[in-house]
Design an enzyme around this catalytic site. Structure first.
Site, mmCIF file in Angstrom:
data_model
loop_
_atom_site.group_PDB
_atom_site.id
_atom_site.type_symbol
_atom_site.label_atom_id
_atom_site.label_comp_id
_atom_site.label_asym_id
_atom_site.label_seq_id
_atom_site.Cartn_x
_atom_site.Cartn_y
_atom_site.Cartn_z
ATOM 1 C CB ILE A 687 -0.967 0.021 1.198
ATOM 2 C CG1 ILE A 687 -0.218 -0.128 2.516
ATOM 3 C CG2 ILE A 687 -2.031 -1.047 1.054
ATOM 4 C CD1 ILE A 687 -1.103 -0.048 3.739
ATOM 5 N N GLY A 693 11.207 1.851 4.324
ATOM 6 C CA GLY A 693 10.642 0.529 4.114
ATOM 7 C C GLY A 693 9.294 0.541 3.441
ATOM 8 C CG ASP A 807 10.511 12.842 7.110
ATOM 9 O OD1 ASP A 807 10.592 13.879 6.419
ATOM 10 O OD2 ASP A 807 10.506 11.702 6.634
#
Length: 1021
Positions: A687, A693, A807
């Site tokens: 998805i 990752g 982030d």
């Protein structure tokens, strides 16, 4: 004429950094009306009269341009809010365009402290609007002999009687709401046969409604809330055939509601509540088919709910709470626009129709005798309706009467005390020789029908009612926070409710208790302006027994922003205690803005008189308690993960016979379980890509749907990010942070399993190709901005362990099925150890979102996240990514373009053009300004995230001036983009960023081209 810009230029020469230049003046170009382009000419008498009016009203500086009929400056003690309005309107003769006169003046929301002026020298004046000021004195009788047709004096300090002479005027509009007028309503007002609107709420008026008002046959709006009248509701209201809005809330009048109300076929908004009198049947409204709001609260109405109400197609709000209604509940299937249905506090029976329990409707069925309710009922299904209140909604004598949807509830143990920080976070408070933990509920959003039970704690709250007329449907307004305050932290936050707020504990020891209710009025102020004129009154019930009537925090505490403790007692017999605060319609509702009223509470302390309250015995600090309670489990998980990676512990599940059936330690999964859930990491289940990752959708053996993040253990960086994410997520629990279900370390695999988000990421929802986007209107985008802000505020300021995310970007904001934002990807999070002012660290993050001081020098503080948040908010508002947007001219990114729009005064150009027809302009501009303040070049100019939350919720002023764009080439915020753009031009490339994500707008050489590209994409099937 010297312009404001010239003045500013002179000021800047004297003091470049003076950011408070607007404190001495306000520049307003006012609309004016005349019939020629030639200069108009006002009689000198009227020019002099305007100057005298300025002095009388208390304006310290006034400059009026008689030739153009406009005000150039109005000097004030402080900068007025954005809602401030100053206007002079002139009209000229159609036959002589130099023969002109003043017909209107308005000075709204300026906090002018003077008195009402004489207007005899303005013989052509028709309209006066002095709403939201601090004007005192009386209403001049001389105004009655003028040509005035419109008078608005809403929210001032005016007193005395309403002059009877006004009955001889030509008024069509009279608004005296929220003042201190006394005496009776003059019967002479019945002579105002042209009067359309009469607003008298929140004054000290007494007596009966004059019979002469029956002659006001042109009346369209009549409001008499919060008065001290006597007598019954008159039947002559049937004469007001044009009436569209009728408000009689806590007016002092008694029932019954006249049956002739049925002839008022033009009624749209009906509000009658908190009236005394005999039991009465439901008033006949069958012929009033255009109603959008029906408020008949606490009117002593009996009988059944008429079925014809369910056929009112325009109906949006139905509040029949706290009456004596019996029988079943209509389906309301045909009420297509219904948003709120409040039926609390009646004796309703039977089932709740399935048609009523549909998404998008707020339903309150608390305090009723329903028999359908059980844990298996439709209403108890998880997430069926997030706006459903079932507290004490059944006739059963079992615990489910108080705790709906819980089967066979039993108290694991009985408590002898409870301390709650209402609307705030967990905190320790020093009391006598001990420190008590006040449990916070600030992470729980409120709602017009909210029921909350704290897991494993057996206490919670029930909230009823919606704030009418505030044009705000965000549930965050049910809690309040004042970041800049001299009060202790316990009184900086509060929980509020429009009608009723009940706190309860279901597992107390029986016996006598001492209750302390902590209050502080944090919505009003003690300043010399209209903010101090607010009055908040509510009743207090303990175990449903009235213990305080018309409780007024400011009266008890001798002012606003001042704590007060209300000591009370209670006797618990069935282990259950309720504390209910109820608004009975009294007090102001429009100070400082619309929709400010209802009970408010800061904290609650409940302590047994006979049994000691269990508490920690050590003398450790609150920080130590929190660090041990929350930090220790996180540290254990962190160490276990590290040992697994190093091979010092056996790998998960190597010798298990059936890893799907065996019980594992909490928070751990085997690799076989994860493979089974993701179909062996089938690419069709992929998805997205998270930090370091891939992310897969998976279904565990127990049916839970999870998102599995797969990291590489071959990389030291992957190991480190894995440990960071485990430690960060496991320690942090908040509605706007992603929830970790567990992890696995096995066979060179580092895996995280966290809650699955049905709507993927914010980046996917906003910036994907048209057919993959999720339509988002303005309220949804605003809700997302608020949610992200609250999550960051928790990370930075409220969590026991403070984190800098590092982030924050659209791909790291996930959206659940209700489009609630969840901050994810904690792989880069840094712990704010020992509350250091900054951390020097290796730079990690995403170009376009990184704060300049962090990107260039590795200087990391919480303000780095604030910067990223500002950029992200601009993207949400514009519907375009910062790095993929290249504005017209020299603009290299969305942030620079937005700054230019501020300077040019065209803020709405930043807003996604798909939203512009529907967006709330003021709200959108405020959000953009918040974003620009957050993304200031200097970290010292950026606010705290708690301040950002308060700004978005309207509880803290949004800076009118934002740090602008530096016009030299060295603006550090845009230097990287400029270098990148030069490189792309040299290499004939089309992308704008080193790292970019899919966007609906391809990069082009100008803002117009970017928008055109998005239009092309949207036109594709």
């Amino acid at each position: 004429m010297i312009s404001l810009y010239q003045i500013l230029a002179e000021k800047k020469k004297k003091k470049k950094n003076d950011l408070n230049i607007f404190a001495f003046s306000v520049f307003a170009i006012i609309c004016f009306k005349f019939y020629s382009v030639n200069a108009i000419k006002l009689p000198q008498q009227e020019v002099d009269a305007l100057q005298q009016i300025a002095t009388t009203l208390g304006s310290k500086f006034w400059k009026f341009d008689a030739e153009n009929c406009k005000i150039e400056m109005v000097g004030l003690t402080e900068t007025p809010p954005p809602t401030a309005k100053q206007e002079i309107e002139c009209e000229c003769s159609p036959t002589n365009d130099t023969d002109c006169h003043v017909v209107k003046f308005a000075f709204k929301d300026h906090n002018l402290p003077g008195t009402l002026p004489q207007i005899v020298k303005l013989p052509y004046l028709r309209e006066i609007d002095l709403a939201y000021n601090y004007i005192n004195g009386t209403l001049p009788r001389e105004w009655a002999s003028s040509n005035l047709t419109f008078i608005s004096l809403l929210v001032n300090r005016l007193s005395g009687e309403i002059p009877k002479e006004f009955g001889n005027s030509s008024l069509t509009y009279l608004d005296l709401e929220s003042n201190a007028f006394s005496g009776t309503i003059p019967q002479e007002l019945g002579n105002l046969v042209h009067l359309k609107k009469l607003l008298l709420s929140s004054n000290k008026l007494t007596g009966t409604l004059p019979a002469s008002l029956a002659r006001l046959q042109n009346m369209t709006d009549f409001r008499i809330n919060d008065l001290q009248l006597s007598g019954t509701i008159p039947s002559y209201i049937q004469n007001w055939k044009q009436l569209e809005r009728l408000e009689m809330i806590a007016s002092g009048l008694t029932g019954p509601i006249p049956s002739v109300i049925s002839v008022l076929s033009n009624l749209v908004n009906l509000r009658i509540s908190d009236i005394r009198g005999p039991v009465q049947p439901f008033p006949s409204l069958k012929n009033v088919t255009g109603l959008t709001k029906i408020i008949l609260k606490n009117c002593n109405i009996s009988g059944q709910i008429p079925t014809y109400l369910s056929h009112l197609k325009e109906l949006e709000t139905l509040d029949l709470s706290f009456n004596k209604l019996v029988g079943g509940i209509p389906s309301f299937a045909q009420a297509e626009n219904l948003r709120f249905i409040i039926l609390a506090g009646n004796m309703l029976e039977g089932d709740a129709p399935d048609e009523l329990l549909r998404d998008g409707i707020t339903v309150d069925l608390s305090y009723n005798n329903l028999k359908w309710q059980s844990p298996e009922s439709r209403a108890c299904r998880p997430n069926m309706n997030l706006n459903l209140n079932l507290f004490q909604s059944t006739s059963t004598k079992k615990s489910s009467k108080f705790l709906p949807c819980i089967k066979d509830f039993k108290c694991p143990r009985y408590s002898s005390c409870l301390h709650v920080n209402c609307g705030g976070s967990d905190m320790y408070v020093k009391e006598k020789k001990t420190k008590e933990l006040y449990e916070g509920d600030g992470n729980v959003e409120g709602g017009a029908a909210k029921y909350f039970l704290k897991p494993d704690a057996n206490w919670g709250f029930s909230s009823t009612g919606d704030f009418m007329d505030d044009n705000n449907f965000q549930n965050t307004r049910f809690t309040m926070f004042v970041p800049a305050s001299n009060q202790s932290d316990l009184y900086k936050s509060a929980r509020i409710a429009p009608v009723s707020l009940t706190y309860f504990h279901a597992c107390l020891e029986n016996g006598n208790y001492t209750i302390n209710l902590d209050f502080a009025e944090i919505r009003f102020t003690n300043d010399e302006n209209y903010n101090r004129l607010g009055r908040r009154l509510f009743d207090i019930y303990i175990q449903e027994k009235l213990v305080a009537k018309d409780f007024n925090i400011m009266d008890e505490a001798k002012g606003a922003q001042t704590p007060i403790i209300k000591p009370l007692t209670a006797y618990v017999t069935n282990h259950f205690l309720t504390i209910r605060l109820s608004w009975a319609g009294k007090g102001t509702t429009r100070i400082p803005t619309r929709g400010v009223y209802g009970p408010i509470i800061s904290a609650i302390s409940i302590v047994s008189d006979s049994k000691p309250c269990e508490r920690p015995k050590t003398g450790m600090s609150p920080g130590a308690y929190i660090a041990i309670g929350i930090g220790a489990p996180c540290l254990i998980i962190f160490i276990l993960g590290f040992l697994w990676i190093c091979g010092c512990l056996p790998r998960c599940g190597r010798q298990r016979k059936d890893p799907y059936e065996e019980e594992l330690p909490s928070g751990t999964f085997t690799l076989r379980q994860i493979k089974f859930a993701t179909d062996d990491f089938n690419p069709t289940n992929k998805i997205g890509e998270g930090g370091f990752g891939a992310v897969f959708k998976g279904v565990l053996a127990d049916g839970r749907v999870v998102a599995v993040k797969q990291l590489s253990s071959k990389s030291r960086q992957g190991n480190r990010e894995f440990l960071n994410e485990i430690g960060a997520i496991s320690c942090l629990q908040h509605p706007n942070l992603v929830k970790l279900h567990g992890f696995c370390v096995e066979r060179a695999q580092l895996l995280l399993a966290y809650e699955y988000m049905e709507n993927n990421s914010l980046s996917s929802a906003l910036f994907s190709p048209k057919h993959k986007q999720i339509p988002m209107d303005w309220p949804t985008r605003f809700k997302i901005c608020c949610g992200i802000a609250k999550g960051l505020a928790f990370l930075h300021e409220e969590s026991p362990l403070k984190f800098v995310h590092r982030d924050i970007k659209a791909t790291n904001i996930l959206l659940d099925k209700d489009l609630t934002p969840k901050i994810s990807d904690f792989g880069l999070a840094r712990l704010d150890e020992e509350e250091k002012t900054h951390i020097s660290t290796k730079v990690a993050g995403t170009i376009g979102y990184m704060a300049p001081e962090y990107a260039l020098w590795g200087y990391l503080t919480f303000k780095a996240d604030v910067y990223s948040f500002g950029v992200l908010v601009l993207e949400i508002v514009a519907g375009i990514t910062n790095s993929n947007f290249m504005g017209a001219g020299d603009s290299v990114c969305l942030l620079e373009f937005a700054n230019e729009c501020v300077e040019s005064g065209h803020l709405m150009q930043v807003v996604d053009e798909r939203l512009r027809p529907e967006v709330d302009r003021k709200e959108a501009e405020a959000v953009i300004k918040v974003a620009l303040v957050c993304s200031s070049a200097s970290p010292t100019d950026r606010p705290l995230m708690s301040e950002v939350v308060a700004m978005l919720e309207g509880l803290y002023p949004v800076p009118e001036s934002t740090p602008g764009v530096s016009r030299n080439a060295g603006d550090i915020r845009f230097k990287a983009f400029k270098d990148l753009r030069r490189g792309m031009e040299n290499n004939s490339k089309t992308q704008c960023s080193v790292k970019s994500y899919p966007s609906s707008s391809s990069t082009s050489s100008g803002a117009g081209q970017a928008v055109q590209e998005r239009k092309k994409e949207e036109s594709r099937p």
